[in-house]
Design a protein around this motif. Sequence first.
Motif, PDB file in Angstrom:
ATOM      1  N   ILE A   1       0.801  -1.175   0.128  1.00 15.67           N
ATOM      2  CA  ILE A   1      -0.029   0.181  -0.127  1.00 15.67           C
ATOM      3  C   ILE A   1       0.935   1.147   0.118  1.00 15.67           C
ATOM      4  CG2 ILE A   1      -1.602   1.358   1.482  1.00 15.67           C
ATOM      5  CD1 ILE A   1      -2.885  -1.352   2.138  1.00 15.67           C
ATOM      6  N   ARG A   2       1.932   1.202   0.608  1.00 11.68           N
ATOM      7  CA  ARG A   2       2.840   2.322   0.747  1.00 11.68           C
ATOM      8  C   ARG A   2       3.503   2.555  -0.356  1.00 11.68           C
ATOM      9  NH1 ARG A   2       5.542   1.416   7.021  1.00 11.68           N
ATOM     10  NH2 ARG A   2       4.019   2.540   7.903  1.00 11.68           N
ATOM     11  N   GLY A   3       4.015   1.266  -1.078  1.00 12.87           N
ATOM     12  CA  GLY A   3       4.644   1.373  -2.309  1.00 12.87           C
ATOM     13  C   GLY A   3       3.753   2.018  -3.492  1.00 12.87           C
ATOM     14  N   PHE A   4       2.392   1.629  -3.553  1.00 14.94           N
ATOM     15  CA  PHE A   4       1.639   2.279  -4.558  1.00 14.94           C
ATOM     16  C   PHE A   4       1.490   3.739  -4.166  1.00 14.94           C
ATOM     17  CE2 PHE A   4      -2.503   3.751  -5.867  1.00 14.94           C
ATOM     18  CZ  PHE A   4      -2.805   3.007  -6.936  1.00 14.94           C
ATOM     19  N   VAL A   5       1.579   3.989  -3.036  1.00 12.40           N
ATOM     20  CA  VAL A   5       1.349   5.737  -2.955  1.00 12.40           C
ATOM     21  C   VAL A   5       2.542   6.643  -3.322  1.00 12.40           C
ATOM     22  CG1 VAL A   5       1.100   7.503  -1.126  1.00 12.40           C
ATOM     23  CG2 VAL A   5      -0.120   5.419  -0.812  1.00 12.40           C
ATOM     24  N   SER A   6       3.705   5.851  -3.122  1.00 13.31           N
ATOM     25  CA  SER A   6       4.869   6.348  -3.677  1.00 13.31           C
ATOM     26  C   SER A   6       5.344   6.304  -5.117  1.00 13.31           C
ATOM     27  CB  SER A   6       6.079   5.561  -2.607  1.00 13.31           C
ATOM     28  OG  SER A   6       7.218   5.987  -3.269  1.00 13.31           O
ATOM     29  N   SER A   7       5.067   5.076  -5.715  1.00 15.60           N
ATOM     30  CA  SER A   7       5.337   4.943  -7.118  1.00 15.60           C
ATOM     31  C   SER A   7       4.186   5.720  -7.880  1.00 15.60           C
ATOM     32  CB  SER A   7       5.251   3.336  -7.299  1.00 15.60           C
ATOM     33  OG  SER A   7       3.940   2.744  -7.128  1.00 15.60           O
ATOM     34  N   GLN A   8       3.181   5.790  -7.339  1.00 21.08           N
ATOM     35  CA  GLN A   8       2.166   6.319  -8.407  1.00 21.08           C
ATOM     36  C   GLN A   8       1.969   7.846  -7.883  1.00 21.08           C
ATOM     37  OE1 GLN A   8       0.694   4.436 -10.820  1.00 21.08           O
ATOM     38  NE2 GLN A   8       1.903   2.990 -10.162  1.00 21.08           N
ATOM     39  N   LYS A   9       2.780   8.467  -7.099  1.00 16.40           N
ATOM     40  CA  LYS A   9       2.876   9.827  -6.713  1.00 16.40           C
ATOM     41  C   LYS A   9       1.604  10.441  -6.332  1.00 16.40           C
ATOM     42  CE  LYS A   9       6.663  10.424  -9.813  1.00 16.40           C
ATOM     43  NZ  LYS A   9       7.341  11.045 -10.900  1.00 16.40           N
TER      44      LYS A   9
END
Length: 203
Positions: A139-147
């Motif tokens: 979930i954190r990775g999505f927020v970061s990668s998808q800006k």
Amino acid sequence: MRAARTRAVLTALLLTGTLAVTGCGSGDDGPAPADKAKPEKPAEETDAGAPEKDAPEGVAPGEKAPDGAPATLQFAGSTVDGKSFKGKTLAGKPAVLWFWAPWCGTCKGQAAQTAKLADKYKGKVNFVGIAGLDKTEPIRGFVSSQKVGNFPHLNDQKGSVWKKFGIAQQSSYVMLDEKGKKVHAGAPTGPSELDKLVSGLAG
């Protein structure tokens, strides 16, 4: 003489009996107030606890309807960075709730536009992402990668907010007016529809 003595003895016995009966009566009348006073103590203890009965059962004072927030905004959770979040903070402005999952291709396709709209209507429309169906790191990775970190995202792994709004699948949007009334729920057919829906919220 014997008759007189017999009458005197009978008269004395009658008087003694009458006094005895009267004494029992006065004895009963005497202790009665003391006996009645005993039950009053528990009653006073009950009255002392009366203020607790004024509060809703099982709910701390002031938490039944926080700040008068409508039912749709009575939810809470933690953001992906561990901060507490309360739905009542959305009151007073329209809100867009975006329900997504980190492995969802459609969600990834909508991320850039959703972030763009959040910037465009900042101060006019509240945006909140509500992530589920996965663990914290993805979930954190999505927020970061998808800006999409320009608006808060709840880590709703248990699905409590999803259930509250009846969300059965990702990606879904729920739009609320400034009073917390649901005005739209579902998946926009494309970018233009999403833009139109949010524009309508902003007025």
